[in-house]
Design a protein around this motif. Structure first.
Motif, PDB file in Angstrom:
ATOM      1  N   ASN A   8       0.816  -1.235   0.000  1.00  0.00           N
ATOM      2  CA  ASN A   8       0.000   0.000   0.000  1.00  0.00           C
ATOM      3  C   ASN A   8       0.840   1.271   0.000  1.00  0.00           C
ATOM      4  OD1 ASN A   8      -2.562  -1.356   0.037  1.00  0.00           O
ATOM      5  ND2 ASN A   8      -2.216  -1.795   2.209  1.00  0.00           N
ATOM      6  N   LYS A   9       2.083   1.159  -0.419  1.00  0.00           N
ATOM      7  CA  LYS A   9       2.962   2.321  -0.551  1.00  0.00           C
ATOM      8  C   LYS A   9       3.324   2.495  -2.023  1.00  0.00           C
ATOM      9  CE  LYS A   9       3.505   2.882   3.973  1.00  0.00           C
ATOM     10  NZ  LYS A   9       3.100   4.106   4.704  1.00  0.00           N
ATOM     11  N   LYS A  10       3.473   3.740  -2.425  1.00  0.00           N
ATOM     12  CA  LYS A  10       3.796   4.046  -3.825  1.00  0.00           C
ATOM     13  C   LYS A  10       5.285   3.867  -4.078  1.00  0.00           C
ATOM     14  CE  LYS A  10       3.878   8.360  -5.050  1.00  0.00           C
ATOM     15  NZ  LYS A  10       3.493   9.749  -5.387  1.00  0.00           N
ATOM     16  N   LEU A  11       5.612   3.105  -5.120  1.00  0.00           N
ATOM     17  CA  LEU A  11       6.994   2.870  -5.525  1.00  0.00           C
ATOM     18  C   LEU A  11       7.141   3.342  -6.967  1.00  0.00           C
ATOM     19  CD1 LEU A  11       9.786   1.654  -4.868  1.00  0.00           C
ATOM     20  CD2 LEU A  11       8.909  -0.556  -5.625  1.00  0.00           C
ATOM     21  N   VAL A  12       8.046   4.273  -7.194  1.00  0.00           N
ATOM     22  CA  VAL A  12       8.168   4.931  -8.495  1.00  0.00           C
ATOM     23  C   VAL A  12       9.529   4.607  -9.116  1.00  0.00           C
ATOM     24  CG1 VAL A  12       8.205   7.175  -9.672  1.00  0.00           C
ATOM     25  CG2 VAL A  12       6.628   6.788  -7.772  1.00  0.00           C
ATOM     26  N   TYR A  13       9.519   4.364 -10.425  1.00  0.00           N
ATOM     27  CA  TYR A  13      10.771   4.075 -11.123  1.00  0.00           C
ATOM     28  C   TYR A  13      10.644   4.467 -12.583  1.00  0.00           C
ATOM     29  CZ  TYR A  13       8.295  -0.157 -12.737  1.00  0.00           C
ATOM     30  OH  TYR A  13       7.392  -1.027 -13.298  1.00  0.00           O
ATOM     31  N   ALA A  14      11.789   4.658 -13.224  1.00  0.00           N
ATOM     32  CA  ALA A  14      11.828   5.007 -14.651  1.00  0.00           C
ATOM     33  C   ALA A  14      12.462   3.870 -15.429  1.00  0.00           C
ATOM     34  CB  ALA A  14      12.623   6.291 -14.857  1.00  0.00           C
ATOM     35  N   VAL A  15      11.984   3.666 -16.640  1.00  0.00           N
ATOM     36  CA  VAL A  15      12.536   2.657 -17.545  1.00  0.00           C
ATOM     37  C   VAL A  15      12.893   3.339 -18.860  1.00  0.00           C
ATOM     38  CG1 VAL A  15      12.163   0.471 -18.727  1.00  0.00           C
ATOM     39  CG2 VAL A  15      11.068   0.876 -16.514  1.00  0.00           C
ATOM     40  N   SER A  16      14.130   3.122 -19.327  1.00  0.00           N
ATOM     41  CA  SER A  16      14.587   3.729 -20.572  1.00  0.00           C
ATOM     42  C   SER A  16      15.297   2.692 -21.423  1.00  0.00           C
ATOM     43  CB  SER A  16      15.566   4.882 -20.290  1.00  0.00           C
ATOM     44  OG  SER A  16      15.010   5.840 -19.424  1.00  0.00           O
ATOM     45  N   GLY A  17      15.222   2.861 -22.745  1.00  0.00           N
ATOM     46  CA  GLY A  17      15.981   2.021 -23.661  1.00  0.00           C
ATOM     47  C   GLY A  17      15.374   0.649 -23.872  1.00  0.00           C
ATOM     48  N   SER A  18      16.164  -0.209 -24.494  1.00  0.00           N
ATOM     49  CA  SER A  18      15.744  -1.588 -24.738  1.00  0.00           C
ATOM     50  C   SER A  18      16.979  -2.483 -24.744  1.00  0.00           C
ATOM     51  CB  SER A  18      15.017  -1.696 -26.081  1.00  0.00           C
ATOM     52  OG  SER A  18      15.861  -1.313 -27.144  1.00  0.00           O
ATOM     53  N   GLY A  19      16.738  -3.768 -24.510  1.00  0.00           N
ATOM     54  CA  GLY A  19      17.843  -4.718 -24.419  1.00  0.00           C
ATOM     55  C   GLY A  19      17.861  -5.378 -23.071  1.00  0.00           C
ATOM     56  N   ALA A  20      18.989  -5.985 -22.717  1.00  0.00           N
ATOM     57  CA  ALA A  20      19.115  -6.659 -21.427  1.00  0.00           C
ATOM     58  C   ALA A  20      18.932  -5.657 -20.282  1.00  0.00           C
ATOM     59  CB  ALA A  20      20.482  -7.322 -21.323  1.00  0.00           C
ATOM     60  N   PRO A  21      18.256  -6.061 -19.200  1.00  0.00           N
ATOM     61  CA  PRO A  21      17.929  -5.123 -18.119  1.00  0.00           C
ATOM     62  C   PRO A  21      19.085  -4.841 -17.161  1.00  0.00           C
ATOM     63  CG  PRO A  21      16.941  -7.255 -17.684  1.00  0.00           C
ATOM     64  CD  PRO A  21      17.589  -7.358 -19.034  1.00  0.00           C
ATOM     65  N   VAL A  22      19.216  -3.564 -16.839  1.00  0.00           N
ATOM     66  CA  VAL A  22      20.211  -3.083 -15.881  1.00  0.00           C
ATOM     67  C   VAL A  22      19.493  -2.194 -14.876  1.00  0.00           C
ATOM     68  CG1 VAL A  22      22.340  -1.791 -15.543  1.00  0.00           C
ATOM     69  CG2 VAL A  22      22.000  -3.111 -17.650  1.00  0.00           C
ATOM     70  N   LEU A  53      14.243   4.733  -4.566  1.00  0.00           N
ATOM     71  CA  LEU A  53      14.104   3.777  -3.466  1.00  0.00           C
ATOM     72  C   LEU A  53      13.067   4.271  -2.459  1.00  0.00           C
ATOM     73  CD1 LEU A  53      17.852   2.801  -2.921  1.00  0.00           C
ATOM     74  CD2 LEU A  53      16.045   1.319  -3.826  1.00  0.00           C
ATOM     75  N   PRO A  54      12.389   3.374  -1.778  1.00  0.00           N
ATOM     76  CA  PRO A  54      11.352   3.795  -0.830  1.00  0.00           C
ATOM     77  C   PRO A  54      11.837   4.865   0.142  1.00  0.00           C
ATOM     78  CG  PRO A  54      11.292   1.422  -1.103  1.00  0.00           C
ATOM     79  CD  PRO A  54      12.506   1.904  -1.855  1.00  0.00           C
ATOM     80  N   ALA A  58       9.982  10.359  -5.458  1.00  0.00           N
ATOM     81  CA  ALA A  58       8.523  10.271  -5.467  1.00  0.00           C
ATOM     82  C   ALA A  58       7.995   9.005  -4.800  1.00  0.00           C
ATOM     83  CB  ALA A  58       8.024  10.348  -6.913  1.00  0.00           C
ATOM     84  N   SER A  59       8.874   8.154  -4.289  1.00  0.00           N
ATOM     85  CA  SER A  59       8.446   6.899  -3.658  1.00  0.00           C
ATOM     86  C   SER A  59       8.163   7.094  -2.170  1.00  0.00           C
ATOM     87  CB  SER A  59       9.512   5.816  -3.823  1.00  0.00           C
ATOM     88  OG  SER A  59       9.618   5.390  -5.163  1.00  0.00           O
ATOM     89  N   ASP A  60       7.102   6.459  -1.705  1.00  0.00           N
ATOM     90  CA  ASP A  60       6.742   6.537  -0.292  1.00  0.00           C
ATOM     91  C   ASP A  60       7.740   5.775   0.569  1.00  0.00           C
ATOM     92  OD1 ASP A  60       4.433   7.937  -0.924  1.00  0.00           O
ATOM     93  OD2 ASP A  60       3.168   6.143  -0.966  1.00  0.00           O
ATOM     94  N   ARG A  61       7.875   6.240   1.791  1.00  0.00           N
ATOM     95  CA  ARG A  61       8.691   5.522   2.767  1.00  0.00           C
ATOM     96  C   ARG A  61       7.915   4.314   3.270  1.00  0.00           C
ATOM     97  NH1 ARG A  61       8.967   6.823   8.240  1.00  0.00           N
ATOM     98  NH2 ARG A  61       7.872   8.742   7.718  1.00  0.00           N
TER      99      ARG A  61
END
Length: 264
Positions: A8-22, A53-54, A58-61
Motif C-alpha cells: 500500500n505504498k507508492k513505488l516509483v521508477y523510470a525505464v529507458s531504452g531496450s535490451g538486457a535489463p540493468v 528507493l522507498p 517520489a516513492s513513499d517511505r
C-alpha cells in the motif's frame, strides 16, 4: 515514470531504452536522477531501470526501512516488468541494497556492481558518525543536513570548477523528508557484513572506486577486490564519492565494459 503499489505504498521508477535489463540504485540522500548521465549512455544498448528507493524522490517511505525491505522493492519492480534476471548496480547505500538483493534473490542476478560502496559493515566509528547525523537531522531538518554534508562527497577540484552543479544537485533534494534520512541511517547501522555475497557470487562483480572517497575509503574498497572469483575494478583517480558526476565518461566506460562481459 512508472508506479506500482508495495504494501500500500507508492513505488516509483523510470525505464529507458531496450535490451538486457540493468538496474541502477541510487544512494543515501539521492534519487534516481543521480544516474541521468549513465542512463543517457546505457539506454542505447540496455533497458535501464532507475527506481526512487522507498522514502526517496517520489516513492513513499515503507513502514519498516531496511536494506532487505528495499531489496524487496527492487524485486517487485523486476516482477512488475516481467524480468527474470538483471544486472543490479548500486551507489553507496544503493550498493548495500544490491548486496541484500543478492543475498535474498541470487536467482534474479545476472551481474552485481558496487559503485562507491562496500560489503563491509559499519565500523563503530562510522556508526557513531551516523548517530550524530541522526541527531543533527532531528534538530535541524533534512535540507540543512544535505546542504552541509553533500559538498563533502565531491573533490575540492570538482567543487571549484562545478560549483553550480553541486548547488543544483543539493537544491533538487531540498524536499527530502527527515524521517527518511533517519530511517536510512538506522538501516545502514544495522546492516550486516555481506562479504559472503561477493564470495559466493559465481559471476563477475564490478567495483568502481573513488581514489579520494572519504565516505567509502579507497583502501577498504580495494580489500573487496579479491573476494569474488572475477572482479572488474575501475579506480576513478579524480573522484571522491560521486564519480558518476565527477568522472562521467570514465564511469560510463567502466559500466559499459562490465555489462558487455556479463551480458552475452
Amino acid at each position: 515514470m512508472k508506479t506500482l503499489s508495495l504494501n500500500n505504498k507508492k513505488l516509483v521508477y523510470a525505464v529507458s531504452g531496450s535490451g538486457a535489463p540493468v538496474v541502477l540504485l541510487h544512494g543515501f540522500a539521492e534519487d534516481h536522477e543521480v544516474w541521468e548521465n549513465q542512463v543517457a549512455t546505457l539506454q542505447n544498448n540496455y533497458t535501464v531501470i532507475v527506481p526512487d528507493l522507498p522514502g526517496s524522490g517520489a516513492s513513499d517511505r515503507l513502514d519498516e526501512t531496511s536494506m532487505e525491505s528495499m531489496a524487496d522493492a527492487v524485486k517487485s519492480i523486476l516482477e512488475n516488468e516481467k524480468i527474470d534476471q538483471a544486472v543490479v548496480i548500486g551507489h553507496s547505500m544503493g550498493g548495500y541494497v544490491a548486496l541484500a538483493f543478492g543475498e535474498k534473490y541470487p536467482q534474479f542476478l545476472k551481474g552485481l556492481g558496487l559503485f562507491h560502496s562496500t560489503a563491509f559493515p559499519d565500523t563503530e566509528e562510522k556508526k557513531e558518525t551516523r548517530r550524530k547525523g541522526i541527531e543533527f537531522i532531528k534538530k535541524n531538518g533534512a535540507y540543512l543536513f544535505i546542504k552541509q554534508t553533500t559538498p563533502n562527497l565531491f573533490t575540492e577540484n570538482y567543487k571549484l570548477k562545478n560549483s553550480d552543479k553541486v548547488v543544483t544537485f543539493i537544491e533538487h533534494l531540498k524536499e527530502f523528508e527527515p524521517e527518511s534520512l533517519i530511517a536510512y541511517y538506522y538501516a545502514m547501522i544495522a546492516r550486516p557484513d555481506r562479504t559472503l555475497v561477493l564470495k559466493n557470487f559465481s559471476k563477475p562483480v564490478l567495483l568502481i572506486i573513488g581514489k579520494n572517497d572519504v565516505a567509502v575509503p579507497y583502501k577498504d574498497s580495494l580489500a573487496l577486490s579479491h573476494l569474488s572469483s572475477t572482479t572488474y575494478v575501475t579506480i576513478l583517480e579524480h573522484s571522491a564519492h560521486m564519480g558518476m558526476m565527477e568522472e562521467t565518461d570514465k564511469s560510463n566506460e567502466a559500466l559499459e565494459s562490465y555489462l558487455q562481459e556479463v551480458i552475452k
